[in-house]
Scaffold this motif. Structure first.
Motif, mmCIF file in Angstrom:
data_model
loop_
_atom_site.group_PDB
_atom_site.id
_atom_site.type_symbol
_atom_site.label_atom_id
_atom_site.label_comp_id
_atom_site.label_asym_id
_atom_site.label_seq_id
_atom_site.Cartn_x
_atom_site.Cartn_y
_atom_site.Cartn_z
ATOM 1 N N SER A 166 0.905 -1.363 -0.067
ATOM 2 C CA SER A 166 -0.096 -0.007 -0.096
ATOM 3 C C SER A 166 0.868 1.081 -0.143
ATOM 4 N N ILE A 167 2.031 1.273 0.579
ATOM 5 C CA ILE A 167 2.894 2.185 0.524
ATOM 6 C C ILE A 167 4.017 2.394 -0.450
ATOM 7 N N TRP A 168 4.787 1.398 -0.681
ATOM 8 C CA TRP A 168 5.584 1.273 -1.477
ATOM 9 C C TRP A 168 5.056 0.687 -2.869
ATOM 10 N N GLY A 169 4.295 0.106 -2.867
ATOM 11 C CA GLY A 169 3.851 -0.404 -4.314
ATOM 12 C C GLY A 169 4.488 -1.302 -4.709
ATOM 13 N N GLN A 170 5.118 -2.294 -3.864
ATOM 14 C CA GLN A 170 5.834 -3.544 -4.347
ATOM 15 C C GLN A 170 5.071 -4.547 -4.641
ATOM 16 N N VAL A 171 5.571 -5.770 -5.251
ATOM 17 C CA VAL A 171 4.308 -6.780 -5.571
ATOM 18 C C VAL A 171 4.799 -8.167 -4.865
ATOM 19 N N ASP A 172 5.486 -8.036 -3.979
ATOM 20 C CA ASP A 172 5.979 -9.289 -3.210
ATOM 21 C C ASP A 172 4.838 -10.130 -2.724
ATOM 22 N N SER A 173 3.671 -9.752 -2.449
ATOM 23 C CA SER A 173 2.649 -10.546 -1.714
ATOM 24 C C SER A 173 1.808 -11.371 -2.960
ATOM 25 N N VAL A 174 2.072 -10.818 -4.222
ATOM 26 C CA VAL A 174 1.660 -11.714 -5.225
ATOM 27 C C VAL A 174 2.339 -12.996 -5.432
ATOM 28 N N PHE A 175 3.583 -13.303 -5.517
ATOM 29 C CA PHE A 175 3.912 -14.631 -5.384
ATOM 30 C C PHE A 175 4.317 -15.213 -3.934
ATOM 31 N N THR A 176 4.212 -14.477 -2.823
ATOM 32 C CA THR A 176 3.774 -14.818 -1.518
ATOM 33 C C THR A 176 2.652 -15.762 -1.510
ATOM 34 N N LEU A 177 1.542 -15.295 -1.971
ATOM 35 C CA LEU A 177 0.576 -16.077 -1.924
ATOM 36 C C LEU A 177 0.539 -17.516 -2.770
ATOM 37 N N LEU A 178 1.252 -17.515 -3.707
ATOM 38 C CA LEU A 178 1.758 -18.790 -4.409
ATOM 39 C C LEU A 178 2.663 -19.718 -3.704
ATOM 40 N N VAL A 179 3.517 -19.065 -3.097
ATOM 41 C CA VAL A 179 4.340 -19.843 -2.265
ATOM 42 C C VAL A 179 3.529 -20.528 -1.095
ATOM 43 N N VAL A 180 2.723 -19.670 -0.559
ATOM 44 C CA VAL A 180 1.624 -20.500 0.598
ATOM 45 C C VAL A 180 1.227 -21.532 -0.001
ATOM 46 N N LEU A 181 0.494 -21.450 -1.217
ATOM 47 C CA LEU A 181 -0.480 -22.404 -1.960
ATOM 48 C C LEU A 181 0.433 -23.616 -2.268
ATOM 49 N N VAL A 182 1.559 -23.537 -2.439
ATOM 50 C CA VAL A 182 2.650 -24.579 -3.163
ATOM 51 C C VAL A 182 2.782 -25.268 -1.799
ATOM 52 N N CYS A 183 3.212 -24.597 -0.637
ATOM 53 C CA CYS A 183 3.624 -25.374 0.470
ATOM 54 C C CYS A 183 2.363 -26.082 1.031
ATOM 55 N N TYR A 184 1.000 -25.777 0.953
ATOM 56 C CA TYR A 184 -0.181 -26.214 1.478
ATOM 57 C C TYR A 184 -0.270 -27.584 0.675
ATOM 58 N N TYR A 185 -0.197 -27.427 -0.619
ATOM 59 C CA TYR A 185 -0.547 -28.572 -1.504
ATOM 60 C C TYR A 185 0.572 -29.486 -1.461
ATOM 61 N N CYS A 186 1.621 -29.212 -1.221
ATOM 62 C CA CYS A 186 2.869 -30.158 -1.006
ATOM 63 C C CYS A 186 2.523 -30.945 0.354
ATOM 64 N N MET A 187 2.277 -30.183 1.307
ATOM 65 C CA MET A 187 1.939 -30.985 2.678
ATOM 66 C C MET A 187 0.676 -31.634 2.669
ATOM 67 N N THR A 188 -0.279 -31.391 1.625
ATOM 68 C CA THR A 188 -1.452 -32.450 1.587
ATOM 69 C C THR A 188 -1.257 -33.439 0.508
#
Length: 320
Positions: free
Chosen positions: A240-262
């Motif tokens: 919101s302040i800097w305008g960086q896009v790290d949260s975009v692939f962060t969501l993908l990292v979380v999803l990948v970890c979840y589906y690996c665990m399951t």
């Protein structure tokens, strides 16, 4: 009826959930206010302002003020989260408080209200800060090139400094709305709109945290866990302040970890490749997939059929 009876009535039954949820949101909003710059000329507001050249000392004082705001916000957030954990979360985490079965059911209204509050706060903060202008100008330029020349012709006309295709595709869509509705992305609502892609991915991550938490915890605990990410000062600052896009692939990292665990590896392969196409830094998390394949395919109930299925799934994800 005494005051004690009134309080007991309000905090009993279903009212307890709403009272605590609004108290939490209120506390988080209070600390988020420290991000805001109420002085004139301190960033772009809802209407464009003429930015005046300030003396060097004034700029240093302004920067110091923002740094102090950041420190106060972070400390306040940590204190609130520690208090919530000590007085509420740890009892469910340790299993010392039983979770009522009815409270495990998802209440879409509650999470919708939380996401709506997060969106409003993030949007307002985004309009108050111009962010890293060099990066945002790149996003504007890449999206404009994709829109003018067409998405499939982007890499023929671009110098090659842009992001991977999936993120350029998002910029292409964003730029289309900018052109159609003639949005000025340098001030007011336009500042929020140019930062909207990572903000929307943050909301998606917050919803996913809530979705996972509801499998074990109560409604209020699940909302607190989602709010911990949504209102995290570092997360708000980054997008919101800097305008960086790290949260975009962060969501993908979380999803990948979840589906690996399951053990849903095929879906994890496709999400990982999508993450690489959004931001190349996703490759840093390749060891997660490698370890998952070694453990779940070769070390756990190995079979040629399972290996071939994963091989086909992995190759298909790469080709697609």
């Amino acid at each position: 009826m005494s005051v004690y009876e009134i309080i007991t009535c309000i905090t009993s039954g279903n009212y307890l959930l709403y009272v605590k949820m609004f108290l939490i949101i209120g506390a988080l909003i209070t600390f988020a206010i420290f991000f805001l710059d109420f002085k004139k000329g301190g960033g772009a507001g809802f209407s464009a302002r003429v930015r005046q050249v300030r003396p060097k000392k004034t700029r240093k004082a302004k920067k110091l003020q923002k740094d102090i705001q950041m420190v106060i916000t972070t400390i306040g957030f940590v204190v609130v989260m520690l208090g919530l954990y000590y007085y509420w979360l740890n009892y469910e985490v340790r299993g010392e408080r039983a979770v009522i079965l009815d409270s495990v059911k998802k209440n879409w209204l509650n999470i919708a209200m939380l996401l709506g509050a997060a969106l409003l706060i993030k949007a307002y903060i985004a309009t108050q800060h111009t962010g890293y202008e060099s990066d945002l100008n790149c996003f504007r330029a890449w999206g404009n090139e994709a829109f003018e020349h067409g998405f499939f012709n982007y890499y023929k006309v671009d110098s090659g400094d842009g992001y991977p295709p999936a993120y350029v595709f998002l910029l292409w869509i964003q730029s289309a709305f900018i052109h159609w509705f003639k949005i000025d992305t340098t001030a007011g609502f336009g500042l929020f709109f140019i930062k909207s892609i990572p903000i929307l991915f943050e909301l998606g991550a917050g919803f996913f945290i809530y979705y996972l938490a509801k499998r074990r915890f109560s409604e209020i605990t699940s909302l607190i866990l989602a709010a911990t990410y949504l209102f995290n000062p570092a997360v708000i600052t980054n997008s919101s302040i800097w305008g960086q896009v790290d949260s975009v692939f962060t969501l993908l990292v979380v999803l990948v970890c979840y589906y690996c665990m399951t053990e849903k590896r095929i879906l994890a392969y496709f999400l990982f490749c999508l993450g690489v196409l959004l931001k190349f830094q996703m490759i840093m998390y390749a060891p997660i997939l490698i370890f998952t394949i070694i453990e779940q395919v070769f070390m756990k109930d190995f079979s040629v059929k399972k290996m071939v299925r994963d091989l086909i799934g992995g190759v298909s994800a790469i080709l697609v």
